[in-house]
Design an enzyme around this catalytic site. Structure first.
Site, mmCIF file in Angstrom:
data_model
loop_
_atom_site.group_PDB
_atom_site.id
_atom_site.type_symbol
_atom_site.label_atom_id
_atom_site.label_comp_id
_atom_site.label_asym_id
_atom_site.label_seq_id
_atom_site.Cartn_x
_atom_site.Cartn_y
_atom_site.Cartn_z
ATOM 1 N N TYR A 31 75.395 -36.499 41.505
ATOM 2 C CA TYR A 31 74.334 -35.963 42.193
ATOM 3 C C TYR A 31 74.439 -36.135 43.606
ATOM 4 C CZ TYR A 31 69.428 -35.304 42.957
ATOM 5 O OH TYR A 31 68.112 -34.789 43.471
ATOM 6 N N GLU A 53 60.795 -32.708 40.124
ATOM 7 C CA GLU A 53 60.309 -33.701 40.922
ATOM 8 C C GLU A 53 58.975 -34.093 40.477
ATOM 9 O OE1 GLU A 53 61.821 -35.666 43.148
ATOM 10 O OE2 GLU A 53 63.578 -34.302 43.619
ATOM 11 N N TRP A 61 64.549 -41.345 38.751
ATOM 12 C CA TRP A 61 65.148 -40.050 38.907
ATOM 13 C C TRP A 61 66.460 -40.056 37.927
ATOM 14 C CZ3 TRP A 61 64.320 -35.489 39.666
ATOM 15 C CH2 TRP A 61 65.352 -34.475 39.894
#
Length: 211
Positions: A31, A53, A61
């Site tokens: 990522y 989000e 995350w």
């Protein structure tokens, strides 16, 4: 991995210096290297980022990242038209799906955000990127220099809320700006930092490895 004698940077076995969080797992490394901070203008992927989000709020995350394939499956690869057509029966079904975050408010917000996206009078990419700040003159030296919110993320949040979006607070929108490359918060010395000199494979005192 070897730690660089500078806070929050790590050199991997490939010789590249990364933001420390980007070396903490294989998922984060991909990522960090391939997505975070890369300018994203595709409307579908931006809609996805707005929604994910929002799901991330209050969570790490990595929790979202590991579930992203399932999120893409259940939300029709974030095709806004198909998501907007989802019903209360779909909400109830998703509340029983252990592969995603089973939070009614966030699931319902994703459907509402799809409807709000379709109601926009401008493409979502133009709307979101209209809040992008000027590029940094220097990459941050540490994450202590990276804000949680900015005037731009606050303005973006206010406008999206006005247009019917949910789970789009200023902190969430700053995370979106980072993820979509509207801001570059890769640390100085990270090979992904736009403002960093060299490609972070350099040797010498600055990147001398410990041990």
């Amino acid at each position: 991995m070897s730690v660089i004698p500078r806070p929050e940077l790590v050199v991997g076995d490939d010789g590249l210096a990364r933001c420390g969080w980007g070396a903490s797992s294989d998922e984060y490394r991909r990522y960090h290297d391939e997505e975070w901070g890369t300018p994203q203008h595709d409307p579908t992927r931006l809609f996805e980022k707005v929604c994910l989000e929002g799901f991330q709020a209050g969570l790490s995350w990595i929790t979202i990242l590991r579930r992203r394939p399932a999120f893409r499956e259940v939300f029709h690869d974030f095709d806004a038209k198909r998501v907007a057509a989802m019903t209360e029966a779909d909400v109830e079904r998703l509340l029983g799906d252990e592969r995603i975050i089973r939070h009614r408010g966030k699931i319902e917000a994703t459907i509402q955000n799809a409807r709000a996206t379709l109601a926009l009078d401008v493409p979502i990419d133009l709307l979101l990127w209209g809040f992008a700040p000027a590029p940094r003159s220097d990459a941050p030296a540490s994450f202590a220099e990276v804000p949680a919110t900015t005037p731009e993320s606050t303005a973006m949040s206010k406008e999206l809320r006005r247009r019917g979006f949910r789970f789009v607070g200023p902190t969430t929108m700053y995370a979106l700006m980072q993820a979509a490359g509207m801001v570059d918060d890769h640390l100085s010395g990270c090979f992904r930092a736009a403002a960093a000199p060299g490609d972070a494979r350099e040797s010498g005192d600055e990147l001398e490895l410990e041990g």
